[in-house]
Design a protein around this motif. Structure first.
Motif, PDB file in Angstrom:
ATOM      1  N   UNK A  72       0.804  -1.217   0.000  1.00  0.00           N
ATOM      2  CA  UNK A  72       0.000   0.000   0.000  1.00  0.00           C
ATOM      3  C   UNK A  72       0.833   1.261   0.000  1.00  0.00           C
ATOM      4  N   UNK A  73       2.047   1.219   0.535  1.00  0.00           N
ATOM      5  CA  UNK A  73       2.867   2.421   0.603  1.00  0.00           C
ATOM      6  C   UNK A  73       4.070   2.382  -0.324  1.00  0.00           C
ATOM      7  N   UNK A  74       4.423   1.202  -0.842  1.00  0.00           N
ATOM      8  CA  UNK A  74       5.500   1.109  -1.816  1.00  0.00           C
ATOM      9  C   UNK A  74       6.897   1.106  -1.246  1.00  0.00           C
ATOM     10  N   UNK A  75       7.064   0.889   0.071  1.00  0.00           N
ATOM     11  CA  UNK A  75       8.386   0.831   0.684  1.00  0.00           C
ATOM     12  C   UNK A  75       8.815  -0.637   0.817  1.00  0.00           C
ATOM     13  N   UNK A  76       9.931  -0.958   0.204  1.00  0.00           N
ATOM     14  CA  UNK A  76      10.435  -2.330   0.253  1.00  0.00           C
ATOM     15  C   UNK A  76      11.330  -2.505   1.469  1.00  0.00           C
ATOM     16  N   UNK A  77      10.993  -3.487   2.295  1.00  0.00           N
ATOM     17  CA  UNK A  77      11.777  -3.775   3.491  1.00  0.00           C
ATOM     18  C   UNK A  77      12.332  -5.188   3.417  1.00  0.00           C
ATOM     19  N   UNK A  78      13.642  -5.300   3.566  1.00  0.00           N
ATOM     20  CA  UNK A  78      14.308  -6.607   3.635  1.00  0.00           C
ATOM     21  C   UNK A  78      14.829  -6.884   5.039  1.00  0.00           C
ATOM     22  N   UNK A  79      14.301  -6.173   6.020  1.00  0.00           N
ATOM     23  CA  UNK A  79      14.801  -6.327   7.379  1.00  0.00           C
ATOM     24  C   UNK A  79      13.737  -6.649   8.399  1.00  0.00           C
ATOM     25  N   UNK A  80      12.586  -7.159   7.963  1.00  0.00           N
ATOM     26  CA  UNK A  80      11.529  -7.435   8.932  1.00  0.00           C
ATOM     27  C   UNK A  80      11.855  -8.634   9.816  1.00  0.00           C
ATOM     28  N   UNK A  81      12.732  -9.507   9.352  1.00  0.00           N
ATOM     29  CA  UNK A  81      13.188 -10.576  10.230  1.00  0.00           C
ATOM     30  C   UNK A  81      13.935 -10.028  11.433  1.00  0.00           C
ATOM     31  N   UNK A  82      14.719  -8.964  11.215  1.00  0.00           N
ATOM     32  CA  UNK A  82      15.428  -8.322  12.327  1.00  0.00           C
ATOM     33  C   UNK A  82      14.456  -7.639  13.281  1.00  0.00           C
ATOM     34  N   UNK A  83      13.389  -7.041  12.758  1.00  0.00           N
ATOM     35  CA  UNK A  83      12.390  -6.432  13.629  1.00  0.00           C
ATOM     36  C   UNK A  83      11.661  -7.496  14.450  1.00  0.00           C
ATOM     37  N   UNK A  84      11.421  -8.656  13.841  1.00  0.00           N
ATOM     38  CA  UNK A  84      10.840  -9.758  14.607  1.00  0.00           C
ATOM     39  C   UNK A  84      11.786 -10.198  15.719  1.00  0.00           C
ATOM     40  N   UNK A  85      13.080 -10.255  15.425  1.00  0.00           N
ATOM     41  CA  UNK A  85      14.057 -10.617  16.455  1.00  0.00           C
ATOM     42  C   UNK A  85      14.058  -9.601  17.583  1.00  0.00           C
ATOM     43  N   UNK A  86      13.918  -8.318  17.248  1.00  0.00           N
ATOM     44  CA  UNK A  86      13.852  -7.283  18.281  1.00  0.00           C
ATOM     45  C   UNK A  86      12.659  -7.505  19.199  1.00  0.00           C
ATOM     46  N   UNK A  87      11.506  -7.792  18.609  1.00  0.00           N
ATOM     47  CA  UNK A  87      10.332  -8.065  19.434  1.00  0.00           C
ATOM     48  C   UNK A  87      10.471  -9.322  20.266  1.00  0.00           C
ATOM     49  N   UNK A 133      18.591  -1.468   0.674  1.00  0.00           N
ATOM     50  CA  UNK A 133      19.922  -1.652   1.251  1.00  0.00           C
ATOM     51  C   UNK A 133      19.971  -1.300   2.727  1.00  0.00           C
ATOM     52  N   UNK A 134      19.255  -0.248   3.129  1.00  0.00           N
ATOM     53  CA  UNK A 134      19.224   0.133   4.546  1.00  0.00           C
ATOM     54  C   UNK A 134      18.590  -0.964   5.391  1.00  0.00           C
ATOM     55  N   UNK A 135      17.427  -1.453   4.966  1.00  0.00           N
ATOM     56  CA  UNK A 135      16.761  -2.496   5.748  1.00  0.00           C
ATOM     57  C   UNK A 135      17.552  -3.800   5.727  1.00  0.00           C
ATOM     58  N   UNK A 136      18.245  -4.065   4.615  1.00  0.00           N
ATOM     59  CA  UNK A 136      19.086  -5.262   4.564  1.00  0.00           C
ATOM     60  C   UNK A 136      20.242  -5.147   5.548  1.00  0.00           C
ATOM     61  N   UNK A 137      20.810  -3.950   5.675  1.00  0.00           N
ATOM     62  CA  UNK A 137      21.889  -3.742   6.650  1.00  0.00           C
ATOM     63  C   UNK A 137      21.389  -3.957   8.073  1.00  0.00           C
ATOM     64  N   UNK A 138      20.145  -3.559   8.352  1.00  0.00           N
ATOM     65  CA  UNK A 138      19.565  -3.797   9.680  1.00  0.00           C
ATOM     66  C   UNK A 138      19.460  -5.289   9.952  1.00  0.00           C
ATOM     67  N   UNK A 139      19.035  -6.042   8.933  1.00  0.00           N
ATOM     68  CA  UNK A 139      18.908  -7.494   9.102  1.00  0.00           C
ATOM     69  C   UNK A 139      20.248  -8.153   9.360  1.00  0.00           C
ATOM     70  N   UNK A 140      21.319  -7.579   8.826  1.00  0.00           N
ATOM     71  CA  UNK A 140      22.653  -8.152   9.029  1.00  0.00           C
ATOM     72  C   UNK A 140      23.228  -7.746  10.374  1.00  0.00           C
TER      73      UNK A 140
END
Length: 339
Positions: A72-87, A133-140
Motif C-alpha cells: 500500500x505504501x510502496x516501501x520495500x523492506x528486507x529487514x523485517x526478520x530483524x524487527x521480529x528478532x527485536x520483538x 539496502x538500509x533495511x538489509x543492513x539492519x537485518x545483518x
C-alpha cells in the motif's frame, strides 16, 4: 452526447466500486467468523497441526504489516526478520523479569515500534534500492548485537522464555494456537480499520505518485514514517508470538533468509491485500514442510536445507505468470471475466 459517452466508463467504474463496497461484510463479522473458525479448528486438529496453526497466525501478523508497508505504501523492506528478532528478545527479557504475559507483549511491541520509528525516519529520505539496502543492513547488524552484548542476550545460545502452563487442562499447542491467532486477528482487524480510512488513502496516494500526493496536501514523509512504524509494531508482535511458540529466542531463529521469505510470501499472496498476507502466511508454513519431507525422502541433508528456497522461487514464478496480482486476485479476475 460525446461528453456523456466519455463519462460513462468512469460512472460505470464508480458504480462497480460502490456496489463492491456494499457487498463487503462488516469487519466485526469477519472478526467473529475468524474466532469461531480458529476455535473449531483447534479442537478438531491434533497437537502438531495446532502448532502449525499457531505458526500460521504468527506469520500472518508480520505479513499483514509488511503488505501494508510494501503493497500500500510502496516501501520495500528486507529487514523485517530483524524487527521480529527485536520483538522476540524484548519479550523474552520482559517475561523473564516480570512473568506477566500482557506486559511482556506490550514491551515487545513498544521496543519494536521505537526501532521502526528510527528506521522509518531514515527510510523516509531513501527510495528504491537505497531503502532496500538500509533495511538489509539492519537485518545483518541485529544478529551481531547479540554477540556484542552477550551478557544480556547470551550470544548464539539465546534466551529461554519462562512461561506459565496453560490454564486448566488446555493442551499447550491448543493454547498457543489461541494466543497466536488472538494477536493475528486483532492485528488484521486494526489494520483493516486503518487502510479503509484516510490513512489508507494517504498510503495509496504516496505509493502511486508522491508529487501528486504532496500537491493534494499529504505529508509524504510523515505517512512513510507512520507506515514503517505500524509495520514494525506488527513485526514486534509476531516476534513475541514466535517466542511463545518456541519458548526460547536465539539469533538463528531469525536469519536473513526469513526476511526474503516474508517478501516473497506477500508477493505470492497478493500485495496490498490482507487476504494475500494470509495466503503468504499459509505458504510460509506449508511449503517448507513439504520441502523438508521431500528432502528426507531423497536422503540428502544439503537438498533439504536449500529446497525450501527453490520451491518458493518456483511458486513465485508460476504465480506471477498465472496471476500477476497474487493468489488473492484470482477470485476477482474470474468474476470480472464472467461479467
Amino acid at each position: 452526447m460525446t461528453d456523456m459517452r466519455e463519462r460513462a466508463p468512469g460512472v460505470r467504474e464508480k458504480g462497480e466500486k460502490e456496489a463492491e463496497s456494499r457487498r463487503r461484510l462488516p469487519l466485526p463479522v469477519w472478526l467473529i467468523g475468524g474466532v469461531v473458525l480458529i476455535l473449531v479448528l483447534s479442537h478438531a486438529l491434533p497437537p502438531f497441526r495446532n502448532y502449525q496453526l499457531a505458526t500460521i497466525g504468527a506469520y500472518f501478523t508480520v505479513t499483514a504489516g509488511l503488505t501494508v508497508l510494501t503493497g500500500l505504501n510502496g516501501q520495500l523492506s528486507l529487514g523485517h526478520g530483524a524487527l521480529m528478532a527485536t520483538g522476540a528478545y524484548g519479550f523474552a527479557l520482559a517475561q523473564n523479569r516480570w512473568l506477566s504475559l500482557p506486559l511482556s507483549v506490550l514491551a515487545a511491541v513498544l521496543a519494536t515500534t521505537l526501532a521502526g520509528l528510527v528506521i522509518g525516519l531514515a527510510a523516509a529520505r531513501l527510495r528504491g534500492p537505497y531503502l532496500a539496502g538500509l533495511t538489509l543492513a539492519v537485518a545483518v547488524v541485529v544478529p551481531s548485537v547479540t554477540s556484542t552484548f552477550h551478557e544480556t542476550f547470551n550470544s548464539d545460545m539465546g534466551l529461554s522464555v519462562a512461561l506459565d502452563p496453560p490454564p486448566g487442562d488446555i493442551p499447550m499447542e491448543r493454547w498457543q494456537a489461541w494466543f497466536c491467532w488472538a494477536g493475528a486477528l486483532l492485528t488484521a482487524f486494526l489494520l483493516a480499520l486503518l487502510v479503509r480510512g484516510r490513512f489508507g488513502r494517504d498510503l495509496r496516494a504516496v505509493r502511486d505518485d508522491e508529487t501528486a500526493a504532496r500537491l493534494a496536501g499529504v505529508h509524504v514523509a510523515r505517512v512513510q514514517v507512520q507506515a514503517f512504524v505500524v509495520s514494525a509494531a506488527c513485526a514486534g508482535l509476531a516476534g513475541a508470538l514466535f517466542a511463545v511458540l518456541a519458548q526460547s529466542v536465539s539469533p538463528g531463529a531469525f536469519p536473513l533468509t526469513l526476511s526474503l521469505f516474508l517478501v516473497m510470501a506477500i508477493v505470492i499472496g497478493g500485495l496490498g491485500r490482507l487476504g494475500g498476507a494470509l495466503w503468504g502466511a499459509l505458504l510460509l508454513v506449508l511449503l517448507p514442510a513439504l520441502a523438508q519431507s521431500a528432502g528426507e525422502r531423497a536422503g540428502s541433508q544439503r537438498l533439504e536445507g536449500n529446497l525450501a528456497l527453490v520451491v518458493f522461487g518456483v511458486v513465485l514464478v508460476v504465480v506471477m505468470l498465472a496471476a500477476p496480482g497474487g493468489l488473492a486476485s484470482i477470485r476477482f479476475r474470474s468474476l470480472r471475466r464472467k461479467r
